[in-house]
Design a protein around this motif. Sequence first.
Motif, short mmCIF file in Angstrom:
data_model
loop_
_atom_site.label_atom_id
_atom_site.label_comp_id
_atom_site.label_asym_id
_atom_site.label_seq_id
_atom_site.Cartn_x
_atom_site.Cartn_y
_atom_site.Cartn_z
N LEU A 23 -33.53 -13.79 -31.69
CA LEU A 23 -33.57 -12.39 -31.96
C LEU A 23 -33.47 -11.80 -33.33
N THR A 24 -33.07 -12.72 -34.48
CA THR A 24 -32.98 -12.00 -35.57
C THR A 24 -34.40 -12.06 -36.35
N ALA A 25 -35.13 -12.75 -35.81
CA ALA A 25 -36.64 -13.05 -36.57
C ALA A 25 -37.39 -11.70 -36.56
N GLY A 26 -38.12 -11.60 -37.38
CA GLY A 26 -39.08 -10.20 -37.40
C GLY A 26 -39.86 -9.81 -36.37
N LEU A 27 -40.58 -11.16 -35.74
CA LEU A 27 -41.43 -10.76 -34.46
C LEU A 27 -40.22 -10.37 -33.39
N ALA A 28 -39.37 -10.87 -32.98
CA ALA A 28 -38.35 -10.19 -31.89
C ALA A 28 -38.07 -8.75 -32.03
N ARG A 29 -37.68 -8.59 -33.39
CA ARG A 29 -37.31 -7.18 -33.69
C ARG A 29 -38.37 -6.16 -33.47
N ASP A 30 -39.36 -6.51 -34.12
CA ASP A 30 -40.55 -5.69 -34.22
C ASP A 30 -41.13 -5.55 -32.63
N PHE A 31 -40.90 -6.71 -31.83
CA PHE A 31 -41.21 -6.58 -30.47
C PHE A 31 -40.44 -5.42 -29.56
N LEU A 32 -39.16 -5.76 -29.93
CA LEU A 32 -38.13 -4.70 -29.18
C LEU A 32 -38.32 -3.27 -29.50
N ARG A 33 -38.61 -3.08 -30.91
CA ARG A 33 -38.69 -1.69 -31.27
C ARG A 33 -40.27 -0.98 -30.64
N ALA A 34 -41.31 -1.80 -30.28
CA ALA A 34 -42.72 -1.55 -29.99
C ALA A 34 -42.44 -1.54 -28.34
N TYR A 35 -41.80 -2.29 -27.75
CA TYR A 35 -41.58 -2.29 -26.29
C TYR A 35 -40.17 -2.43 -25.72
#
Length: 407
Positions: A171-183
């Motif tokens: 969850l520290t990866a940029g993909l996971a954090r961007d996903f949680l912000r968008a969805y």
Amino acid sequence: MSRYYIGVDWADAEHAVWVGDEAGAQVAALTVKHTAEGLSEFGRWLYERRAQGIELWAAIEKPEGRVVDFLLDHGVVVYPVNPKALDRARDRFRMSGAKSDPFDARVLAEFLRTDHPHLRPLVPNSEPAQELKLLTRDYQRQVRLQTRLLNQLTATLKEYYPRPLEVFEDLTAGLARDFLRAYPTPQAVAALTLTQWKKFARAHGRSEARTAELWTVLQQPQLPVPPHVVRAKARLVRVLVAQLGATVGAVEEYREAVEDFFATLPAAEWARTLPAGKSGTTVPTLWAELGDAPGRWQSFQHLQAHAGAVPVTVRSGKQQVVHFRFACNTHLRYAVHQLAFLSLRQGDWARAYYAQYRKRGHGHHQALRALGAKWLKIIFVMWQRQVPYDENYHLATMARQQLRQVA
């Protein structure tokens, strides 16, 4: 030359100071405010005593900090006292258990006067070594903060939205954090189309095969959650993701700062020869805790005990109990433990030593502690002589020791 014994009970706002002579009689009892004026006045008092030819020794419950630096700058010999030792010394004066700051200052001064042969004066490290120690400890604080935020985020997602935990390993990866912000909600994922997902995954460098695999996971049904729970927890997730993003950046910044600063020190040339990689923070943290003060470590046994790598044995009559050593430098213990783990990848003798302990029935961490104690014997020689680690030399030494045992 006469000598005064000074007890300093430090605090945030003001410090209680008790001064006694060589006979134990009170010379002064002061309250020093932690301000420029208060410390300046106390410094003047110290200089006046030294001008009279009086040697000044001070006992304090901390080995570092601004107060310790102040005393050292004014020519005072500082003796750090373990708080546990001070607690037991109080019983010499009061059996009731009552205490106060001035009383603790007096106990410190008297303990130093009567027991100083059992104490060691503080020899400060060089400024670069002190700075490295501050950097590595601040780095570890940021890592612990990141872990706490990650645990909070994981627990929150399990309450209402476990799908991201199934899709992303970190969850520290940029993909996971961007996903949680968008969805941030199950409803947002339900409205996500395949075209939108492909565009999102492509922007984060995911292959077509991995994108299709993750899309299959995203389409799996999820247990329904009441709307009020979703609204409340989605708000918390947005806050945690923002905090986690800032902390991840801080951890990376500190990691680079530690590696760059350690590379400027002369010790890096031979300390980096340890089998922990040419980069990383394990070796800098280890050497920051070792310091560079001459005579800091009396023997490798002293270093092993300070790092908590050896147990504590209690003998009384026919009874003997061996238990874990809790009182130690936990920062040094962590660095040695990490070094022992990393050495399993590169050192044949380290793997063999670890396997030997596992065959005896010891657990993973017990075997690593035993290996760490072995490494500390090597590290003590490296620190004392300032020489690099040589695997062949160490293997030859082990062979000579085995021949002596056989003989």
